[in-house]
Write a protein that holds these residues in place. Structure first.
Motif, PDB file in Angstrom:
ATOM      1  N   ILE A  53      15.690  11.991 -15.277  1.00  0.00           N
ATOM      2  CA  ILE A  53      14.877  10.787 -14.466  1.00  0.00           C
ATOM      3  C   ILE A  53      16.228   9.918 -14.647  1.00  0.00           C
ATOM      4  O   ILE A  53      17.078   9.366 -15.828  1.00  0.00           O
ATOM      5  CB  ILE A  53      14.286  10.336 -14.835  1.00  0.00           C
ATOM      6  CG1 ILE A  53      12.414  11.280 -15.029  1.00  0.00           C
ATOM      7  CG2 ILE A  53      14.039   9.041 -14.114  1.00  0.00           C
ATOM      8  CD1 ILE A  53      11.644  11.182 -15.915  1.00  0.00           C
ATOM      9  N   ILE A  54      17.866   9.471 -13.620  1.00  0.00           N
ATOM     10  CA  ILE A  54      18.567   8.253 -13.841  1.00  0.00           C
ATOM     11  C   ILE A  54      17.532   7.080 -13.047  1.00  0.00           C
ATOM     12  O   ILE A  54      17.374   7.118 -12.287  1.00  0.00           O
ATOM     13  CB  ILE A  54      19.798   8.647 -12.597  1.00  0.00           C
ATOM     14  CG1 ILE A  54      19.355   9.375 -11.488  1.00  0.00           C
ATOM     15  CG2 ILE A  54      20.289  10.128 -14.085  1.00  0.00           C
ATOM     16  CD1 ILE A  54      20.901   9.728 -10.864  1.00  0.00           C
ATOM     17  N   GLY A  55      19.161   5.779 -12.964  1.00  0.00           N
ATOM     18  CA  GLY A  55      18.525   4.716 -12.848  1.00  0.00           C
ATOM     19  C   GLY A  55      19.542   4.242 -13.046  1.00  0.00           C
ATOM     20  O   GLY A  55      19.899   4.187 -12.611  1.00  0.00           O
ATOM     21  N   TYR A  56      19.359   3.015 -14.084  1.00  0.00           N
ATOM     22  CA  TYR A  56      20.900   2.382 -14.456  1.00  0.00           C
ATOM     23  C   TYR A  56      22.298   2.671 -14.491  1.00  0.00           C
ATOM     24  O   TYR A  56      22.148   3.478 -15.541  1.00  0.00           O
ATOM     25  CB  TYR A  56      20.571   1.202 -15.643  1.00  0.00           C
ATOM     26  CG  TYR A  56      21.827   0.688 -16.170  1.00  0.00           C
ATOM     27  CD1 TYR A  56      21.723  -1.049 -15.613  1.00  0.00           C
ATOM     28  CD2 TYR A  56      22.803   0.533 -17.718  1.00  0.00           C
ATOM     29  CE1 TYR A  56      22.756  -1.862 -15.699  1.00  0.00           C
ATOM     30  CE2 TYR A  56      23.613  -0.341 -18.225  1.00  0.00           C
ATOM     31  CZ  TYR A  56      23.182  -1.016 -17.482  1.00  0.00           C
ATOM     32  OH  TYR A  56      24.480  -1.971 -17.611  1.00  0.00           O
ATOM     33  N   LEU A  57      23.678   2.415 -13.853  1.00  0.00           N
ATOM     34  CA  LEU A  57      24.873   3.882 -14.703  1.00  0.00           C
ATOM     35  C   LEU A  57      23.990   4.995 -13.392  1.00  0.00           C
ATOM     36  O   LEU A  57      24.693   6.255 -14.622  1.00  0.00           O
ATOM     37  CB  LEU A  57      25.102   3.462 -15.940  1.00  0.00           C
ATOM     38  CG  LEU A  57      25.639   1.793 -15.553  1.00  0.00           C
ATOM     39  CD1 LEU A  57      25.939   1.464 -17.229  1.00  0.00           C
ATOM     40  CD2 LEU A  57      26.359   1.427 -15.108  1.00  0.00           C
ATOM     41  N   GLY A  58      23.094   5.609 -13.416  1.00  0.00           N
ATOM     42  CA  GLY A  58      22.725   6.626 -13.198  1.00  0.00           C
ATOM     43  C   GLY A  58      23.185   7.920 -12.468  1.00  0.00           C
ATOM     44  O   GLY A  58      23.967   9.500 -12.837  1.00  0.00           O
ATOM     45  N   ASP A  59      25.140   6.904 -11.720  1.00  0.00           N
ATOM     46  CA  ASP A  59      26.479   7.602 -11.537  1.00  0.00           C
ATOM     47  C   ASP A  59      26.723   8.150 -12.221  1.00  0.00           C
ATOM     48  O   ASP A  59      27.349   9.276 -12.446  1.00  0.00           O
ATOM     49  CB  ASP A  59      26.670   7.121  -9.959  1.00  0.00           C
ATOM     50  CG  ASP A  59      27.509   5.598 -10.713  1.00  0.00           C
ATOM     51  OD1 ASP A  59      26.836   5.016 -11.984  1.00  0.00           O
ATOM     52  OD2 ASP A  59      28.401   5.307 -10.800  1.00  0.00           O
TER      53      ASP A  59
END
Length: 331
Positions: A52-58
């Motif tokens: 589960i990614i979000g902030y600076l997920g790349d």
């Protein structure tokens, strides 16, 4: 069995480092927080992962793709940080009806993964703490059956904190509880916590067993990050074949981890120091610290410090918390 690893948090307590680097990618003992977690699960046969990614997920996605090529994984994006319950609900389509092991991406625990995976019941990891008011808390009977879970209680009836590791067999019940909860009001902090869905499941008859972890490090702040680094370095140094590189006119005090390409001279390094690749250190004394890659340190005295990648530090100091791409002259 699928592993769910939430790594969408902004890591505000680790700033300035997390302005440029996700918390889960903070370095320690030659790895990152995320790789410590994933490696432990891979070693026990878990092959499918949901991040589960979000902030600076790349950056998380790039790191996983490059570090674990061929890993069977799915990336789910949490654009709005609405809490752990909301984050887990986003994985519903990826999980389908499979059992899951949820491991929070800023938590490193020492526990018997095999026994948890083989257990007949859903499981909640716990650890006794002095002040449980800042954690989710579990009330447990003499048979380790979880009777109740509460998120950050003002007056705790237990000092058993939930450490961020959960095995869920009844995933349909989990997602039903999460979906119902998100249609109700959020907590006072505006977030939807996983704890409330777990409590709903308990009230509906789902049996959770508690298991105690041997060590628990919440790597969300500087102090625990350094503590975890020291613990992992000590464990690493006890492994067969562990060696320490030599550098000109330099004393290395184990345990330390020095990545490839480093240039160190006229210095004392250790104990409990991790140094990233291609870092240069001259005429310095460093202990209990984490130094990023491509950093340059000249004539510094550091203890209990975190220095980001591509940082330049010159002069004398004692304890620093310096982010990436920083240039500081303390002379």
């Amino acid at each position: 069995m699928k592993a769910i690893i939430p790594v969408a948090g902004a890591g505000t307590k680790l700033r300035p480092h997390t302005y440029t680097q996700p918390k889960a990618l903070m370095p320690m003992a030659g790895k990152t927080i995320l790789s410590v977690i994933v490696d432990a699960l891979l070693n026990k046969g878990i092959e499918e992962y949901i991040f589960i990614i979000g902030y600076l997920g790349d950056k998380i996605q790039d790191y996983v793709t490059k570090t674990y090529p061929g890993l069977k994984c799915t990336f789910v994006t949490q654009n709005d940080r609405r809490g752990t319950g909301h984050a887990i609900l986003l994985t519903k389509e990826a999980v389908k009806d499979d059992e899951v092991l949820i491991v929070f991406g800023d938590t490193i625990c020492d526990f018997d993964i095999t026994s948890i995976l083989q257990s007949e019941n859903s499981q909640i990891g716990i650890r006794r703490v002095d002040d449980p008011r800042s954690f989710g808390v579990a009330e447990v009977d003499e048979h380790n059956t979880v009777l109740k879970v509460v998120e950050k209680p003002l007056i705790p009836k237990s000092n058993l904190a939930m450490v961020g590791v959960y095995k869920i067999k009844e995933t349909a019940a989990l997602f039903k509880a999460l979906d119902t909860y998100l249609h109700d009001r959020a907590d006072a902090d505006g977030e939807y916590h996983l704890t409330h869905a777990l409590q709903t499941m308990i009230e509906e008859g789902v049996v959770f067993k508690a298991f105690k972890v041997n060590n628990w490090f919440d790597c969300g702040k500087k102090e625990t990050l350094l503590e975890t680094n020291a613990t992992l370095l000590k464990s690493m140094s006890e492994q067969p074949g562990f060696t320490i590189p030599e550098f000109p006119d330099t004393v290395i005090i184990p345990p330390v981890n020095i990545a490839k390409g480093c240039k160190i001279e006229h210095s004392i390094i250790g104990p409990s120091v991790s140094i990233g690749e291609n870092t240069t250190i001259r005429s310095s004394i460093i202990r209990n610290s984490i130094i990023g890659s491509f950093a340059e340190l000249d004539e510094v005295v550091l203890k209990s410090s975190i220095i980001g990648s591509d940082a330049y530090v010159h002069g004398m100091s004692q304890s620093l918390n310096i982010g990436d791409n920083t240039d500081i002259d303390l002379g």
